[in-house]
Design a protein around this motif. Structure first.
Motif, PDB file in Angstrom:
ATOM      1  N   VAL A  73      44.266 -39.190  17.232  1.00 35.27           N
ATOM      2  CA  VAL A  73      45.071 -37.807  16.884  1.00 35.27           C
ATOM      3  C   VAL A  73      44.193 -37.526  15.608  1.00 35.27           C
ATOM      4  N   SER A  74      43.816 -38.227  14.755  1.00 28.95           N
ATOM      5  CA  SER A  74      43.160 -38.223  13.403  1.00 28.95           C
ATOM      6  C   SER A  74      41.876 -37.389  13.770  1.00 28.95           C
ATOM      7  N   LYS A  75      41.233 -37.435  14.829  1.00 27.62           N
ATOM      8  CA  LYS A  75      40.195 -36.832  15.264  1.00 27.62           C
ATOM      9  C   LYS A  75      40.090 -35.271  14.953  1.00 27.62           C
ATOM     10  N   VAL A  76      41.258 -34.646  15.227  1.00 26.98           N
ATOM     11  CA  VAL A  76      41.549 -33.481  15.439  1.00 26.98           C
ATOM     12  C   VAL A  76      41.287 -32.848  14.016  1.00 26.98           C
ATOM     13  N   THR A 121      28.179 -34.601  19.254  1.00 27.14           N
ATOM     14  CA  THR A 121      29.382 -35.769  18.640  1.00 27.14           C
ATOM     15  C   THR A 121      30.648 -34.816  18.481  1.00 27.14           C
ATOM     16  N   LEU A 122      30.938 -34.196  18.487  1.00 28.14           N
ATOM     17  CA  LEU A 122      32.173 -33.384  18.449  1.00 28.14           C
ATOM     18  C   LEU A 122      32.793 -33.359  19.724  1.00 28.14           C
ATOM     19  N   ALA A 123      31.859 -33.109  20.867  1.00 31.18           N
ATOM     20  CA  ALA A 123      32.315 -33.038  22.249  1.00 31.18           C
ATOM     21  C   ALA A 123      32.395 -34.189  23.126  1.00 31.18           C
ATOM     22  N   HIS A 124      31.813 -35.482  22.327  1.00 29.25           N
ATOM     23  CA  HIS A 124      31.687 -36.686  22.997  1.00 29.25           C
ATOM     24  C   HIS A 124      30.704 -36.721  24.153  1.00 29.25           C
ATOM     25  N   GLN A 125      29.635 -36.004  23.846  1.00 25.94           N
ATOM     26  CA  GLN A 125      28.508 -35.866  24.683  1.00 25.94           C
ATOM     27  C   GLN A 125      27.164 -36.446  23.967  1.00 25.94           C
ATOM     28  N   SER A 126      27.225 -37.105  23.056  1.00 28.96           N
ATOM     29  CA  SER A 126      26.295 -37.669  22.151  1.00 28.96           C
ATOM     30  C   SER A 126      25.725 -38.638  22.951  1.00 28.96           C
ATOM     31  N   GLY A 127      26.125 -39.634  23.689  1.00 35.77           N
ATOM     32  CA  GLY A 127      25.500 -40.701  24.471  1.00 35.77           C
ATOM     33  C   GLY A 127      25.793 -41.859  23.526  1.00 35.77           C
ATOM     34  N   SER A 169      33.755 -41.520  22.167  1.00 34.54           N
ATOM     35  CA  SER A 169      33.054 -42.495  21.247  1.00 34.54           C
ATOM     36  C   SER A 169      33.883 -42.192  19.781  1.00 34.54           C
ATOM     37  N   ASN A 170      34.453 -43.556  19.365  1.00 33.12           N
ATOM     38  CA  ASN A 170      34.909 -43.259  18.082  1.00 33.12           C
ATOM     39  C   ASN A 170      34.046 -43.580  17.060  1.00 33.12           C
ATOM     40  N   LEU A 171      32.893 -44.371  17.356  1.00 33.84           N
ATOM     41  CA  LEU A 171      31.515 -44.190  16.445  1.00 33.84           C
ATOM     42  C   LEU A 171      31.235 -42.792  16.286  1.00 33.84           C
ATOM     43  N   GLY A 172      31.139 -42.133  17.077  1.00 34.63           N
ATOM     44  CA  GLY A 172      30.710 -40.638  16.889  1.00 34.63           C
ATOM     45  C   GLY A 172      31.588 -40.071  15.584  1.00 34.63           C
ATOM     46  N   GLN A 185      30.478 -35.063  -1.103  1.00 36.00           N
ATOM     47  CA  GLN A 185      30.268 -35.939  -2.449  1.00 36.00           C
ATOM     48  C   GLN A 185      31.424 -36.671  -2.694  1.00 36.00           C
ATOM     49  N   GLU A 186      32.155 -36.831  -1.843  1.00 34.34           N
ATOM     50  CA  GLU A 186      33.594 -37.590  -2.100  1.00 34.34           C
ATOM     51  C   GLU A 186      33.945 -38.440  -1.066  1.00 34.34           C
ATOM     52  N   GLY A 187      34.771 -39.529  -1.226  1.00 33.22           N
ATOM     53  CA  GLY A 187      35.146 -40.470  -0.077  1.00 33.22           C
ATOM     54  C   GLY A 187      35.947 -39.602   0.815  1.00 33.22           C
ATOM     55  N   TYR A 188      35.760 -39.844   2.061  1.00 34.19           N
ATOM     56  CA  TYR A 188      36.480 -39.317   3.330  1.00 34.19           C
ATOM     57  C   TYR A 188      38.018 -39.053   3.126  1.00 34.19           C
ATOM     58  N   ALA A 189      38.522 -40.338   2.926  1.00 35.23           N
ATOM     59  CA  ALA A 189      40.126 -40.509   2.699  1.00 35.23           C
ATOM     60  C   ALA A 189      40.722 -39.646   1.638  1.00 35.23           C
ATOM     61  N   GLN A 190      39.909 -39.750   0.524  1.00 32.72           N
ATOM     62  CA  GLN A 190      40.497 -39.009  -0.556  1.00 32.72           C
ATOM     63  C   GLN A 190      40.367 -37.508  -0.372  1.00 32.72           C
ATOM     64  N   TYR A 191      39.252 -36.856  -0.157  1.00 32.49           N
ATOM     65  CA  TYR A 191      38.977 -35.657   0.163  1.00 32.49           C
ATOM     66  C   TYR A 191      40.091 -34.968   1.232  1.00 32.49           C
ATOM     67  N   MET A 192      39.957 -35.563   2.326  1.00 36.95           N
ATOM     68  CA  MET A 192      40.754 -35.047   3.180  1.00 36.95           C
ATOM     69  C   MET A 192      42.323 -35.210   3.062  1.00 36.95           C
ATOM     70  N   ARG A 193      42.662 -36.070   2.031  1.00 35.59           N
ATOM     71  CA  ARG A 193      44.269 -36.159   1.761  1.00 35.59           C
ATOM     72  C   ARG A 193      44.340 -34.758   0.838  1.00 35.59           C
ATOM     73  N   SER A 194      43.617 -34.665  -0.107  1.00 34.20           N
ATOM     74  CA  SER A 194      43.563 -33.540  -1.293  1.00 34.20           C
ATOM     75  C   SER A 194      43.467 -32.207  -0.851  1.00 34.20           C
ATOM     76  N   GLU A 195      42.413 -32.211   0.075  1.00 34.22           N
ATOM     77  CA  GLU A 195      41.916 -30.876   0.470  1.00 34.22           C
ATOM     78  C   GLU A 195      42.232 -30.366   1.748  1.00 34.22           C
ATOM     79  N   LEU A 196      42.789 -31.392   2.593  1.00 31.96           N
ATOM     80  CA  LEU A 196      43.269 -30.876   3.973  1.00 31.96           C
ATOM     81  C   LEU A 196      44.766 -31.041   4.416  1.00 31.96           C
TER      82      LEU A 196
END
Length: 229
Positions: A73-76, A121-127, A169-172, A185-196
């Motif tokens: 669900v985190s993909k959302v 990649t968003l649509a899981h059609q990247s292959g 694709s989880n990799l996508g 220009q920031e780590g994903y976990a830190q940015y997503m927590r503070s800004e989203l």
């Protein structure tokens, strides 16, 4: 359920009893140790309840304040941030991933690496394959980032041509997280927590378990095998 909540023929007690019975039925059918449900209309919580056990060994019951793993669900939330960057002009959905991830490359029998776009990649059609192919060790300088997934694609082989079929694709989405890191220009976990997440009021939510101070509220995960958890 919403129809029952608003129906004049059903009072609140009857509706809640109905929901409770359906929840118990679902938990038995799918062997779920714990389940939490919240029904929300606009900003109002119409129903909120947790059932089962967060920790079977300790007999600890789940509560509305228990912290569950969201898994995919985190993909959302990753997709939400990608579209925020689209609105800000930081990204074009039809650009190839390699435009944002210069170290990204993947082996392909189809000769179409550059066709792997943000949109596909968003649509899981990247292959792209379902999961990462090579476990790249996380060095001290990479801790908390997703660049190991980007580098790990070098030995991956595409599962199908881009845009031909749907392949989950989880990799996508790991790579989309890496795009977010590069753009912000920031780590994903830190940015997503503070800004989203925080702006959505999700103060107890995180992409890094090290951020959770109340470990006692974590719900343990279980597999069900041979009638045992």
């Amino acid at each position: 359920v919403l129809a029952l909540l608003y129906s004049g023929q059903n009072n609140t007690d009857t509706t809640e009893n109905y929901i409770d019975k359906q929840v118990q039925r679902m938990m038995r059918k799918h062997h779920l140790p714990a389940l939490a449900i919240t029904i929300v209309e606009d900003q109002n919580i119409l129903y909120e309840k947790a059932s089962g056990y967060a920790d079977l060994e300790k007999g600890k019951k789940a509560s509305p304040g228990s912290i569950f793993k969201l898994w995919s669900v985190s993909k959302v939330f990753t997709a939400i941030e990608i579209f925020r960057e689209l609105e800000e002009g930081m990204i074009d959905l039809d650009d190839p991933l390699s435009e944002y991830l210069p170290d990204f490359k993947i082996q392909s029998e189809f000769g179409d690496q550059d066709q792997i776009s943000i949109r596909s990649t968003l649509a899981h059609q990247s292959g792209l394959p379902r999961n990462e192919c090579v476990k790249v060790p996380v060095s001290a300088g990479q801790t908390g980032t997703l660049d190991r997934f980007e580098i790990g694609t070098w030995d991956c082989i595409k599962a199908s041509p881009t845009g031909v079929r749907y392949k989950y694709s989880n990799l996508g989405y790991d790579l989309l997280g890496r795009v977010i890191e590069e753009n912000r220009q920031e780590g994903y976990a830190q940015y997503m927590r503070s800004e989203l997440l925080s702006s959505l009021g999700m103060q107890n939510s995180t992409f890094d378990s090290r951020d959770i101070s109340d470990k006692e509220s974590l719900v343990l995960g279980y597999d069900y095998h041979r009638r045992k958890y």
